[in-house]
Design a protein around this motif. Structure first.
Motif, PDB file in Angstrom:
ATOM      1  N   VAL A  65      27.305  31.255   3.027  1.00 52.44           N
ATOM      2  CA  VAL A  65      27.620  30.919   1.637  1.00 52.44           C
ATOM      3  C   VAL A  65      29.044  30.383   1.530  1.00 52.44           C
ATOM      4  O   VAL A  65      29.306  29.402   0.817  1.00 52.44           O
ATOM      5  CB  VAL A  65      27.413  32.150   0.738  1.00 52.44           C
ATOM      6  N   LEU A  66      29.978  30.974   2.259  1.00 48.05           N
ATOM      7  CA  LEU A  66      31.356  30.468   2.273  1.00 48.05           C
ATOM      8  C   LEU A  66      31.416  29.060   2.841  1.00 48.05           C
ATOM      9  O   LEU A  66      32.109  28.184   2.307  1.00 48.05           O
ATOM     10  CB  LEU A  66      32.252  31.397   3.081  1.00 48.05           C
ATOM     11  N   ALA A  67      30.696  28.816   3.925  1.00 47.82           N
ATOM     12  CA  ALA A  67      30.715  27.497   4.559  1.00 47.82           C
ATOM     13  C   ALA A  67      30.145  26.423   3.640  1.00 47.82           C
ATOM     14  O   ALA A  67      30.628  25.282   3.628  1.00 47.82           O
ATOM     15  CB  ALA A  67      29.938  27.535   5.875  1.00 47.82           C
TER      16      ALA A  67
ATOM     17  N   MET B  69      11.504  25.425  -4.536  1.00 49.97           N
ATOM     18  CA  MET B  69      12.468  26.032  -5.450  1.00 49.97           C
ATOM     19  C   MET B  69      12.179  25.549  -6.863  1.00 49.97           C
ATOM     20  O   MET B  69      11.795  24.402  -7.072  1.00 49.97           O
ATOM     21  CB  MET B  69      13.898  25.685  -5.025  1.00 49.97           C
ATOM     22  N   SER B  70      12.344  26.439  -7.844  1.00 52.36           N
ATOM     23  CA  SER B  70      12.041  26.098  -9.226  1.00 52.36           C
ATOM     24  C   SER B  70      13.313  25.761  -9.986  1.00 52.36           C
ATOM     25  O   SER B  70      14.430  26.117  -9.575  1.00 52.36           O
ATOM     26  CB  SER B  70      11.327  27.268  -9.895  1.00 52.36           C
ATOM     27  N   GLN B  71      13.128  25.096 -11.130  1.00 50.77           N
ATOM     28  CA  GLN B  71      14.277  24.802 -11.982  1.00 50.77           C
ATOM     29  C   GLN B  71      14.898  26.090 -12.488  1.00 50.77           C
ATOM     30  O   GLN B  71      16.123  26.183 -12.641  1.00 50.77           O
ATOM     31  CB  GLN B  71      13.856  23.918 -13.154  1.00 50.77           C
ATOM     32  N   ALA B  72      14.068  27.103 -12.738  1.00 52.50           N
ATOM     33  CA  ALA B  72      14.604  28.386 -13.207  1.00 52.50           C
ATOM     34  C   ALA B  72      15.534  29.001 -12.170  1.00 52.50           C
ATOM     35  O   ALA B  72      16.579  29.581 -12.521  1.00 52.50           O
ATOM     36  CB  ALA B  72      13.453  29.342 -13.521  1.00 52.50           C
ATOM     37  N   GLU B  73      15.174  28.881 -10.884  1.00 51.00           N
ATOM     38  CA  GLU B  73      16.035  29.415  -9.835  1.00 51.00           C
ATOM     39  C   GLU B  73      17.351  28.651  -9.766  1.00 51.00           C
ATOM     40  O   GLU B  73      18.424  29.247  -9.605  1.00 51.00           O
ATOM     41  CB  GLU B  73      15.312  29.344  -8.492  1.00 51.00           C
ATOM     42  N   ARG B  74      17.264  27.340  -9.896  1.00 56.81           N
ATOM     43  CA  ARG B  74      18.493  26.531  -9.897  1.00 56.81           C
ATOM     44  C   ARG B  74      19.396  26.941 -11.053  1.00 56.81           C
ATOM     45  O   ARG B  74      20.611  27.082 -10.896  1.00 56.81           O
ATOM     46  CB  ARG B  74      18.160  25.042  -9.986  1.00 56.81           C
TER      47      ARG B  74
ATOM     48  N   TYR C  49      18.988  27.421   2.159  1.00 53.95           N
ATOM     49  CA  TYR C  49      19.368  28.542   3.010  1.00 53.95           C
ATOM     50  C   TYR C  49      18.548  29.776   2.665  1.00 53.95           C
ATOM     51  O   TYR C  49      18.013  30.462   3.553  1.00 53.95           O
ATOM     52  CB  TYR C  49      20.862  28.811   2.838  1.00 53.95           C
ATOM     53  N   ARG C  50      18.406  30.070   1.375  1.00 48.90           N
ATOM     54  CA  ARG C  50      17.568  31.192   0.946  1.00 48.90           C
ATOM     55  C   ARG C  50      16.143  31.042   1.480  1.00 48.90           C
ATOM     56  O   ARG C  50      15.543  32.007   1.967  1.00 48.90           O
ATOM     57  CB  ARG C  50      17.582  31.266  -0.576  1.00 48.90           C
ATOM     58  N   ASP C  51      15.617  29.815   1.414  1.00 58.57           N
ATOM     59  CA  ASP C  51      14.252  29.586   1.887  1.00 58.57           C
ATOM     60  C   ASP C  51      14.145  29.769   3.405  1.00 58.57           C
ATOM     61  O   ASP C  51      13.128  30.258   3.915  1.00 58.57           O
ATOM     62  CB  ASP C  51      13.789  28.184   1.488  1.00 58.57           C
ATOM     63  N   LEU C  52      15.196  29.398   4.131  1.00 54.92           N
ATOM     64  CA  LEU C  52      15.204  29.619   5.577  1.00 54.92           C
ATOM     65  C   LEU C  52      15.211  31.110   5.901  1.00 54.92           C
ATOM     66  O   LEU C  52      14.512  31.560   6.818  1.00 54.92           O
ATOM     67  CB  LEU C  52      16.420  28.938   6.214  1.00 54.92           C
TER      68      LEU C  52
ATOM     69  N   ARG D  88      12.862  41.176   0.747  1.00 53.10           N
ATOM     70  CA  ARG D  88      11.759  40.261   1.057  1.00 53.10           C
ATOM     71  C   ARG D  88      11.449  39.285  -0.060  1.00 53.10           C
ATOM     72  O   ARG D  88      10.880  38.226   0.185  1.00 53.10           O
ATOM     73  CB  ARG D  88      10.486  41.075   1.375  1.00 53.10           C
ATOM     74  N   ASP D  89      11.783  39.646  -1.277  1.00 51.25           N
ATOM     75  CA  ASP D  89      11.456  38.816  -2.428  1.00 51.25           C
ATOM     76  C   ASP D  89      12.484  37.698  -2.573  1.00 51.25           C
ATOM     77  O   ASP D  89      13.671  37.977  -2.774  1.00 51.25           O
ATOM     78  CB  ASP D  89      11.437  39.688  -3.689  1.00 51.25           C
ATOM     79  N   PRO D  90      12.067  36.423  -2.493  1.00 51.60           N
ATOM     80  CA  PRO D  90      13.024  35.320  -2.616  1.00 51.60           C
ATOM     81  C   PRO D  90      13.813  35.347  -3.919  1.00 51.60           C
ATOM     82  O   PRO D  90      14.990  34.964  -3.940  1.00 51.60           O
ATOM     83  CB  PRO D  90      12.129  34.077  -2.528  1.00 51.60           C
TER      84      PRO D  90
END
Length: 218
Positions: free
Chosen positions: A92-94, A1-6, A31-34, A48-50
């Motif tokens: 996401v709620l959990a 994961m990148s800083q930009a995504e965070r 979770y997104r990566d899973l 398909r695109d993360p």
């Protein structure tokens, strides 16, 4: 994961009135990566695109956290996510609202298996999965029953009515078709009361979204 995504996720969540701490950011991106990893073998989502998953899945699901918390007042609440697929919005709620006890139900076994894996890997004791058709599910009543892309409002309320608690409600995420669905619901089942409709502005999505709150009348 990148800083930009965070940064994208953090800023988007803040604009939705749902600020995230570092732990929640880490879990949401994990979770997104899973999803992306399992999607290579199982068809969890057509996206398909993360990078697109950040907006179309995570931020779209985060949009209901603040309205849901306003409804529950932060109290412990049992939530059923119907037709959850890869866990949207239930996972996401959990992650973002630990006071919620979230059950995700899906008729596809591999999707329920995936959600159980997410709960184990991300340490989410408040997240469970059921492999079942929702009309066949038998559980104590839920305070809130939600869905993101499950069915029309008529089918959603009809198939889950036996699962709603005495003071419970439905929370449906809907798009531009909501007016037609509300008209269909009024004709098909006048015992369902529309409590409220809330417009949603999901950062970066560029699509018409809203929440519809419903409950059994009487």
């Amino acid at each position: 994961m990148s800083q930009a995504e965070r940064d994208t996720l953090r800023q988007g969540a803040e604009s939705l009135g749902c600020p995230l701490d570092d732990g929640q950011l880490d879990r949401l991106l994990a979770y997104r990566d899973l999803i992306a990893r399992w999607n290579q073998v199982y068809n969890l989502t057509a996206v398909r695109d993360p990078a697109q998953m950040l907006t179309q899945h995570l931020l779209d699901s985060l949009a209901i956290v603040t309205p849901l918390r306003a409804h529950t007042g932060g109290a412990a609440t049992r939530v059923l996510d119907v037709g959850s697929g890869g866990g949207l919005p239930g996972v996401v709620l959990a992650i973002t609202a630990p006071e919620l006890q979230v059950v995700c139900v899906d008729a596809v076994a591999k999707k329920a298996t995936f959600i159980r894996q997410v709960a184990a890997e991300l340490g989410l004791p408040n997240l469970q999965a059921r492999h079942s058709r929702v009309e066949q599910l038998r559980e104590p009543g839920f305070d809130v029953i939600t869905s993101r892309a499950f069915a029309s409002l008529v089918d959603f309320t009809t198939l889950t009515r036996h699962l709603i608690a005495p003071q419970g409600c439905w929370l449906a995420m809907k798009g531009p078709q909501v007016e037609a669905e509300l008209a269909e619901l009024a004709d098909a089942d006048p015992t369902v009361q529309v409590l409220a409709r809330e417009p949603l502005e999901v950062p970066g999505l560029g699509a018409q979204r809203c929440l519809v709150w419903l409950r059994p009348a009487g």
